[in-house]
Design a protein around this motif. Structure first.
Motif: not given
Length: 278
Positions: A101-118
């Protein structure tokens, strides 16, 4: 060319957000904020497709945005929401990359942030709550950021009722990671800083900044409000990594100089780009 580039990055950003949702967050019962977070909870409760909820719940806000913000923004947002909806639908059966769950929340947040930021960087959005926040900010004393934060805290808190409270806390981790990554994606890692220096030795400081940092500098004369004495006002734009060097340059020439430093979110024209130093 700009039009094609814009929609390429809107597509890429929305697809990355879909990957973050279906490969990391949704399988681990972690939600995002805004309409997407509401859609995840509704999809879980009703067993209906997540992509359909994301698309349908955003439609009313697109009409609102058309009246309040403009055609170009709404078209870009509609396209990004459509790509996001299709992406989560296509990836619905894809296996989760991790069950931690921790890995999913961290890496999910990173990829989501890149996507939304673009998507945001190229003139769109994937969340109707931002449009609501713009409208509310016009009739209240709250800023858009404050309204979005309040809405998202309420939505993320609801995850504790739908899933479990530990999943709500993991969702908060994801939200704050995504929030920071969105800023990095929009502004860039090598952030620019605007520096204003009020000094009695402007010419020496200007020459040294140009020679050592290769930066173009502007200065003009000012008058101290209290002392009424003449001062030089120096303005320069440097990278975050050059701030320490610039401070040392100022101290070398005028230890009593007054220096202010501000974030620069965008630049247009001028001669502030770094020159090569020979």
């Amino acid at each position: 060319m700009k039009f094609i580039e814009r929609y390429v990055f809107l597509t890429l950003g929305a697809f990355l957000a879909g990957v973050a949702l279906e490969i990391f967050l949704v399988p681990n019962y972690i939600i995002d904020g805004g309409i997407t977070g509401i859609s995840i909870m509704l999809s879980y409760l009703t067993k209906l497709p997540l992509g359909a909820y994301i698309f349908l719940l955003n439609i009313p806000f697109l009409f609102l945005g058309y009246r309040q913000i403009g055609k170009s923004f709404v078209l870009s947002t509609f396209y990004a929401v459509l790509v996001l909806s299709l992406s989560v639908t296509l990836l619905e059966k894809a296996p989760a990359l991790t069950n931690d769950t921790l890995l999913a929340s961290v890496f999910g947040g990173i990829i989501l942030g890149i996507g939304v930021g673009l998507v945001i960087r190229h003139g769109g959005s994937m969340d109707g709550t931002e449009i609501v926040a713009v409208v509310i900010s016009e009739i209240t004393a709250f800023s858009v950021g404050e309204i979005v934060l309040f809405i998202n805290i309420f939505i993320l808190g609801s995850a504790g009722l739908v899933f479990t409270w530990d999943r709500a806390m993991y969702s908060l981790i994801t939200y704050f990671i995504a929030f920071k990554v969105i800023d990095l994606t929009i502004e860039g890692i090598d952030e620019e800083k605007a520096v204003m220096i009020i000094t009695e030795k402007p010419e020496e400081i200007v020459e040294t900044i140009t020679a050592r940092l290769g930066r173009s500098v502007t200065f003009w004369e000012g008058i101290g409000g209290y002392t009424k004495s003449k001062k030089g006002v120096v303005y320069a734009v440097v990278s975050r990594l050059e701030i320490a060097k610039l401070k040392n340059i100022v101290k070398e020439h005028d230890e009593n100089a007054f220096v202010t430093i501000h974030d620069v979110y965008d630049m247009l024209g001028g001669q502030f780009k770094k020159k090569s130093i020979h």
